[in-house]
Structure formats: structure tokens, C-alpha cells
Design an enzyme around this catalytic site. Structure first.
Site, PDB file in Angstrom:
ATOM      1  N   ARG A 205     -80.906 -11.052   7.805  1.00  0.00           N
ATOM      2  CA  ARG A 205     -79.678 -10.408   8.312  1.00  0.00           C
ATOM      3  C   ARG A 205     -78.474 -11.337   8.402  1.00  0.00           C
ATOM      4  NH1 ARG A 205     -83.624  -8.408  11.539  1.00  0.00           N
ATOM      5  NH2 ARG A 205     -84.213  -6.257  11.106  1.00  0.00           N
TER       6      ARG A 205
ATOM      7  N   HIS B   7     -64.769 -13.497 -19.410  1.00  0.00           N
ATOM      8  CA  HIS B   7     -63.959 -12.834 -18.384  1.00  0.00           C
ATOM      9  C   HIS B   7     -62.476 -13.213 -18.458  1.00  0.00           C
ATOM     10  CE1 HIS B   7     -63.259 -10.795 -14.599  1.00  0.00           C
ATOM     11  NE2 HIS B   7     -62.642 -11.885 -14.146  1.00  0.00           N
TER      12      HIS B   7
ATOM     13  N   ASN C 107     -56.451  -7.040  -8.900  1.00  0.00           N
ATOM     14  CA  ASN C 107     -57.117  -6.539 -10.103  1.00  0.00           C
ATOM     15  C   ASN C 107     -56.173  -6.428 -11.294  1.00  0.00           C
ATOM     16  OD1 ASN C 107     -59.609  -6.251  -8.802  1.00  0.00           O
ATOM     17  ND2 ASN C 107     -59.028  -4.234  -8.001  1.00  0.00           N
TER      18      ASN C 107
ATOM     19  N   LYS D 157     -65.743 -11.724  -1.141  1.00  0.00           N
ATOM     20  CA  LYS D 157     -66.522 -10.733  -1.896  1.00  0.00           C
ATOM     21  C   LYS D 157     -67.735 -11.441  -2.472  1.00  0.00           C
ATOM     22  CE  LYS D 157     -63.160  -7.431  -3.776  1.00  0.00           C
ATOM     23  NZ  LYS D 157     -62.636  -6.936  -5.067  1.00  0.00           N
TER      24      LYS D 157
ATOM     25  N   HIS E 148     -57.373  -6.450 -14.824  1.00  0.00           N
ATOM     26  CA  HIS E 148     -58.828  -6.335 -14.765  1.00  0.00           C
ATOM     27  C   HIS E 148     -59.366  -4.963 -15.144  1.00  0.00           C
ATOM     28  CE1 HIS E 148     -58.544 -10.240 -12.985  1.00  0.00           C
ATOM     29  NE2 HIS E 148     -59.837 -10.330 -12.800  1.00  0.00           N
TER      30      HIS E 148
ATOM     31  N   HIS F 285     -62.137  -5.732 -17.602  1.00  0.00           N
ATOM     32  CA  HIS F 285     -63.574  -5.438 -17.465  1.00  0.00           C
ATOM     33  C   HIS F 285     -64.088  -4.654 -18.661  1.00  0.00           C
ATOM     34  CE1 HIS F 285     -63.759  -6.023 -12.827  1.00  0.00           C
ATOM     35  NE2 HIS F 285     -64.026  -7.136 -13.482  1.00  0.00           N
TER      36      HIS F 285
ATOM     37  N   GLU G  87     -56.604 -16.549 -14.309  1.00  0.00           N
ATOM     38  CA  GLU G  87     -56.503 -16.005 -12.941  1.00  0.00           C
ATOM     39  C   GLU G  87     -55.293 -16.603 -12.205  1.00  0.00           C
ATOM     40  OE1 GLU G  87     -58.267 -13.446 -12.214  1.00  0.00           O
ATOM     41  OE2 GLU G  87     -60.071 -13.592 -13.466  1.00  0.00           O
TER      42      GLU G  87
ATOM     43  N   ARG H 120     -55.051  -5.296  -1.611  1.00  0.00           N
ATOM     44  CA  ARG H 120     -55.937  -6.208  -2.338  1.00  0.00           C
ATOM     45  C   ARG H 120     -56.169  -5.761  -3.781  1.00  0.00           C
ATOM     46  NH1 ARG H 120     -61.313  -9.457  -0.139  1.00  0.00           N
ATOM     47  NH2 ARG H 120     -61.675 -10.554  -2.076  1.00  0.00           N
TER      48      ARG H 120
ATOM     49  N   GLU I 181     -60.129  -4.248   0.626  1.00  0.00           N
ATOM     50  CA  GLU I 181     -59.563  -3.600  -0.562  1.00  0.00           C
ATOM     51  C   GLU I 181     -59.394  -2.097  -0.409  1.00  0.00           C
ATOM     52  OE1 GLU I 181     -60.907  -5.236  -4.288  1.00  0.00           O
ATOM     53  OE2 GLU I 181     -60.320  -3.426  -5.363  1.00  0.00           O
TER      54      GLU I 181
ATOM     55  N   LYS J 212     -53.904 -15.617  -2.800  1.00  0.00           N
ATOM     56  CA  LYS J 212     -55.097 -14.787  -2.562  1.00  0.00           C
ATOM     57  C   LYS J 212     -55.391 -14.685  -1.065  1.00  0.00           C
ATOM     58  CE  LYS J 212     -59.643 -13.488  -3.988  1.00  0.00           C
ATOM     59  NZ  LYS J 212     -60.754 -13.600  -4.918  1.00  0.00           N
TER      60      LYS J 212
HETATM   61  N1  LIG Z   1     -66.118 -12.850  -5.649  1.00  0.00           N
HETATM   62  C1  LIG Z   1     -64.931 -12.802  -6.235  1.00  0.00           C
HETATM   63  O1  LIG Z   1     -63.925 -12.495  -5.612  1.00  0.00           O
HETATM   64  C2  LIG Z   1     -64.840 -13.131  -7.689  1.00  0.00           C
HETATM   65  C3  LIG Z   1     -63.583 -13.282  -8.288  1.00  0.00           C
HETATM   66  C4  LIG Z   1     -63.525 -13.641  -9.618  1.00  0.00           C
HETATM   67  C5  LIG Z   1     -64.685 -13.829 -10.344  1.00  0.00           C
HETATM   68  N2  LIG Z   1     -65.894 -13.671  -9.741  1.00  0.00           N
HETATM   69  C6  LIG Z   1     -67.138 -13.874 -10.483  1.00  0.00           C
HETATM   70  O2  LIG Z   1     -67.222 -15.250 -10.859  1.00  0.00           O
HETATM   71  C7  LIG Z   1     -68.073 -15.346 -11.987  1.00  0.00           C
HETATM   72  C8  LIG Z   1     -67.479 -16.321 -12.959  1.00  0.00           C
HETATM   73  O3  LIG Z   1     -67.295 -17.566 -12.335  1.00  0.00           O
HETATM   74  P1  LIG Z   1     -67.128 -18.908 -13.199  1.00  0.00           P
HETATM   75  O4  LIG Z   1     -66.120 -18.702 -14.232  1.00  0.00           O
HETATM   76  O5  LIG Z   1     -66.975 -20.015 -12.248  1.00  0.00           O
HETATM   77  O6  LIG Z   1     -68.495 -18.952 -13.997  1.00  0.00           O
HETATM   78  P2  LIG Z   1     -69.867 -19.710 -13.810  1.00  0.00           P
HETATM   79  O7  LIG Z   1     -70.273 -19.797 -12.405  1.00  0.00           O
HETATM   80  O8  LIG Z   1     -70.783 -19.069 -14.768  1.00  0.00           O
HETATM   81  O9  LIG Z   1     -69.534 -21.177 -14.336  1.00  0.00           O
HETATM   82  C9  LIG Z   1     -69.185 -21.346 -15.695  1.00  0.00           C
HETATM   83  C10 LIG Z   1     -70.048 -22.404 -16.368  1.00  0.00           C
HETATM   84  O10 LIG Z   1     -69.602 -23.695 -15.957  1.00  0.00           O
HETATM   85  C11 LIG Z   1     -70.705 -24.465 -15.488  1.00  0.00           C
HETATM   86  N3  LIG Z   1     -70.137 -25.372 -14.499  1.00  0.00           N
HETATM   87  C12 LIG Z   1     -69.860 -25.147 -13.193  1.00  0.00           C
HETATM   88  N4  LIG Z   1     -69.213 -26.186 -12.673  1.00  0.00           N
HETATM   89  C13 LIG Z   1     -69.074 -27.102 -13.650  1.00  0.00           C
HETATM   90  C14 LIG Z   1     -68.466 -28.380 -13.730  1.00  0.00           C
HETATM   91  N5  LIG Z   1     -67.836 -28.906 -12.687  1.00  0.00           N
HETATM   92  N6  LIG Z   1     -68.504 -29.050 -14.918  1.00  0.00           N
HETATM   93  C15 LIG Z   1     -69.113 -28.496 -15.990  1.00  0.00           C
HETATM   94  N7  LIG Z   1     -69.681 -27.289 -15.987  1.00  0.00           N
HETATM   95  C16 LIG Z   1     -69.665 -26.596 -14.828  1.00  0.00           C
HETATM   96  C17 LIG Z   1     -71.683 -23.451 -14.988  1.00  0.00           C
HETATM   97  O11 LIG Z   1     -72.990 -23.983 -14.976  1.00  0.00           O
HETATM   98  C18 LIG Z   1     -71.514 -22.341 -16.005  1.00  0.00           C
HETATM   99  O12 LIG Z   1     -72.266 -22.613 -17.158  1.00  0.00           O
HETATM  100  C19 LIG Z   1     -68.236 -13.945 -12.534  1.00  0.00           C
HETATM  101  O13 LIG Z   1     -69.543 -13.496 -12.282  1.00  0.00           O
HETATM  102  C20 LIG Z   1     -67.224 -13.128 -11.761  1.00  0.00           C
HETATM  103  O14 LIG Z   1     -67.632 -11.795 -11.566  1.00  0.00           O
HETATM  104  C21 LIG Z   1     -65.982 -13.329  -8.431  1.00  0.00           C
END
Ligand SMILES: NC(=O)c1ccc[n+]([C@@H]2O[C@H](COP(=O)([O-])OP(=O)(O)OC[C@H]3O[C@@H](n4cnc5c(N)ncnc54)[C@H](O)[C@@H]3O)[C@@H](O)[C@H]2O)c1
Length: 345
Positions: free
Chosen positions: A108, A249, A232, A130, A235, A239, A172, A228, A224, A214
Site C-alpha cells: 500500500r 517518443h 500533452n 504520474k 502528444h 502517441h 520535451e 495539465r 489533469e 512543469k
Molecule cells: N511520468 C511522466 O510524466 C512521463 C513523462 C514523459 C515520459 N514518460 C515515460 O518515460 C519513458 C521514456 O523515458 P526515457 O526517454 O528516459 O527512456 P528510458 O528510460 O528507456 O531510457 C532511455 C535509454 O537510455 C538508457 N540510459 C538511461 N540513463 C542513461 C545514461 N545516463 N547514459 C546512457 N544511457 C542511459 C536506458 O537504459 C535506456 O536504454 C516512456 O515510457 C514515457 O512514457 C513519463
């Protein structure tokens, strides 16, 4: 270190920009801590982690699932982790989305924080509370709103990021500038090349201003129900493009922002100069502004998007650079803009 507070949310959250990963343990309470990371981050930065148990997940969007969450639950049970433990997610957006969900639901809910190691996680994914995973191909379909106690952003970890991941984060940042800050947009226009080269002073400012934007939006509308939605921008199409093509992405969001800017002009909101500036900046950041898509697949994806409300979607447009507005738009109208994405409109 720049400190940014997210206030007026169910729980406060503090973002520390410019803090070193080596100093993470100073942000943790005494007692047991469990780090959740991915195999890449563990290999690159494991020697900088605080002491404690480490659970490493795989990499890539396909592992952002309930199965991965279940595996982590089992590891936590095997380790006899109870509610007194503190959970830290160290990695990109996948690690933070999964970790936040695990920490919010295991027994929990446990206390948790993040160290964000990708540009995208520092400016976007780790900030705002999120958390969640994909389900049966639907993105972010299952999850919770819950703020991490802190997010630590170490610019030094960005130097090992593949160029494509840097560009994703930039998309972003452009989004944040486009919806809320003409100043930040101007800054990006003057420093685009230095930004891509991760020049430290430039990155520091981009991350800090992005998080400010943000944080302010999230403080006003954590769940949202209104404002908020502006986050998007790009997006809705993004998406759909991501789902139906091989682009990632950030690239999909880039093309999605160009489409949204186009629609903003068509509807008499944004002027053509604004649209052109967005497209030019994204090009300079090596981001795609058109993506070859299967129009029908994109429309199908739009119809299935969870953000749709009947035949309409909440679509984010611009009145000007730095000023966004959300409109309820018919999917039929979006279909015409989808054509423009393929260069036919
Ligand atoms: N919660 C939210 O508000 C929110 C907002 C935007 C995106 N997201 C989510 O975030 C995800 C994408 O995040 P991301 O782009 O960070 O992708 P990711 O977490 O997949 O990281 C990208 C790649 O970089 C590698 N990596 C991480 N740190 C590194 C570093 N310092 N040096 C070298 N490699 C490194 C990872 O292992 C991975 O292969 C998606 O699933 C998306 O839906 C969430």
C-alpha cells in the site's frame, strides 16, 4: 544546486538540479533503502549508487509492463522489504514510471524518490507524480498519481546518453517552451547547437526552466482535469505516430508538435511565423518534422487513444509561442491534419 518545489500537490516534491549522483545518499532517510534501476544504468553508474540492495530491470518500452512490476514485487518479498524501507528509482523515464508505481502499491505504499539519468526524465518523466505501466499495448494505461519525495538531476550522467536520447529530451524542452515560455524558446533558438552538445551552463538552464514550467502546471492541476492537459502538446499525434511507426517518443512528439502548430494556424490562432519558428528549431535540434505514416493506422490509433472523449479529443494548440490553449476537437478534423504530416496537405 537549483531547488524547485512542487507545492499544493497531495504530497510535496522537491527537484534538485545540478546535484551529483554520488551525493544521493545524503537525500535518503536513515534505514533500509532499495534501488531500482535498469541494466544499462547499473553498468554505467552502479559504482555511484548509495549502499543498499539493487534491483535491475531490463530496458526498452516493451518491459514497461505489469509483468515487470510483478517481478519487482517478488524480489521485494524475497528481500523481506517492509513499509519502513525507502525506494529510489535511478534511471530514465521507464525506471521512474515503474518505480513510482511499485513504490506506491507495494504494501500500500512506501516512501520513494528518483535520480533521473536521462534528459527526458530530468525535464519531464520523473517530475509531476504520474507513475505507471503500459497494458496490452495501451500506453500508460495502469498507474497512479503520487509524488516522489525528491528528484535528483545530475547533469554529469547525461554525457553518456546516446545522441538520439538527447534529442528526445530536447523535444520535451521545446514543448515546455512552446506552451509556456517565449523566453525559453528564444534561448533555445540562440543556443540550439550548444544545447545538443550538452554545454553545461546551457543544459542547466534548459533543465531548470523546463522543470519550473512543469512544476507550476502540476501544482495547479495535479490530476489533469484541466491545465495539465497543455503538457500533452504534440502528444495526441505523437502517441499515434509512435504506435504506428518505428520512431521513438521524442521524434514522434516533434512531428506531432509541427502538426499541432499547423492546426493552430488553420484555426486562426497561431501566425505562420510562429509555426515556422517551431519547425526551424526542431530541425536544428535534428528532430523530424514530418514522418511517413499510414494515415489510416494513425486515425485508428487516435480513435483508441485513452484521452479521447467520444468523437472528440482534448487537443492542445498554440495562440502564440509560449501560450497554449486546449480545445475539444472532432477526430474528423484531425484526420485532415494527419494528411499534412505525410506531406500531402
Ligand atoms: N511520468 C511522466 O510524466 C512521463 C513523462 C514523459 C515520459 N514518460 C515515460 O518515460 C519513458 C521514456 O523515458 P526515457 O526517454 O528516459 O527512456 P528510458 O528510460 O528507456 O531510457 C532511455 C535509454 O537510455 C538508457 N540510459 C538511461 N540513463 C542513461 C545514461 N545516463 N547514459 C546512457 N544511457 C542511459 C536506458 O537504459 C535506456 O536504454 C516512456 O515510457 C514515457 O512514457 C513519463
Amino acid at each position: 544546486v537549483i531547488r524547485i518545489d512542487i507545492k499544493d500537490t497531495t504530497k510535496p516534491s522537491v527537484i534538485h538540479i545540478g546535484e551529483r549522483l554520488e551525493n544521493l545518499s545524503g537525500y535518503l532517510p536513515a534505514g533500509r533503502r532499495v534501488m531500482i534501476t535498469d541494466t544499462n544504468v547499473l553498468r554505467l553508474y552502479g559504482d555511484r549508487f548509495p549502499s543498499g540492495e539493487v534491483i535491475a530491470i531490463g530496458t526498452g518500452e516493451p518491459i514497461k509492463t505489469l509483468e515487470t512490476v510483478q517481478e519487482i514485487f517478488q524480489r521485494l518479498i524475497d528481500l523481506e522489504v517492509d513499509r519502513s524501507a525507502f525506494i529510489v528509482g535511478i534511471g530514465g523515464g521507464i525506471v521512474s514510471d515503474v518505480t513510482g508505481f511499485v513504490a506506491s502499491t507495494y504494501q500500500r505504499g512506501l516512501r520513494f524518490g528518483f535520480a533521473a539519468t536521462t534528459l527526458l526524465a530530468q525535464v519531464d518523466a520523473s517530475v509531476g507524480g504520474k507513475n505507471g505501466v503500459n497494458f496490452n499495448g495501451y500506453k500508460n494505461m495502469v498507474g497512479v498519481f503520487n509524488q516522489p519525495e525528491f528528484v535528483l538531476c545530475d547533469p554529469a550522467t547525461l554525457t553518456t546518453l546516446p545522441a538520439r536520447e538527447v534529442r528526445c529530451g530536447m523535444a520535451e524542452i521545446v514543448k515546455h517552451a512552446a506552451i509556456a515560455s517565449a523566453d525559453l524558446f528564444d534561448f533555445l533558438e540562440t543556443r540550439a547547437e550548444e544545447a545538443l552538445a550538452l554545454e553545461p551552463a546551457v543544459v542547466q538552464r534548459l533543465v531548470a526552466e523546463s522543470v519550473e514550467i512543469k512544476a507550476a502546471v502540476v501544482s495547479r492541476d495535479e490530476r489533469e482535469t484541466g491545465e495539465r492537459r497543455k503538457l500533452n502538446f504534440g502528444h495526441t499525434f505523437g502517441h499515434a505516430i509512435e504506435k504506428t511507426t518505428g520512431v521513438n517518443h521524442g521524434e514522434a512528439v516533434s512531428a506531432g508538435m509541427v502538426a499541432a502548430a499547423r492546426l493552430s494556424v488553420q484555426r486562426g490562432r497561431l501566425d505562420t511565423e510562429g509555426e515556422n519558428r517551431i519547425e526551424r528549431l526542431l530541425r536544428r535540434l535534428d528532430l523530424p518534422v514530418r514522418v511517413a505514416i499510414d494515415e489510416k493506422a494513425v486515425i485508428d490509433a487516435l480513435h483508441r487513444d485513452k484521452k479521447r472523449e467520444s468523437a472528440n479529443v482534448h487537443f492542445v494548440m498554440l495562440d502564440a509561442i509560449g501560450k497554449a490553449v486546449v480545445e475539444n476537437i472532432a477526430l474528423d478534423e484531425l484526420q485532415q491534419v494527419a494528411r499534412h504530416l505525410m506531406g500531402q496537405g
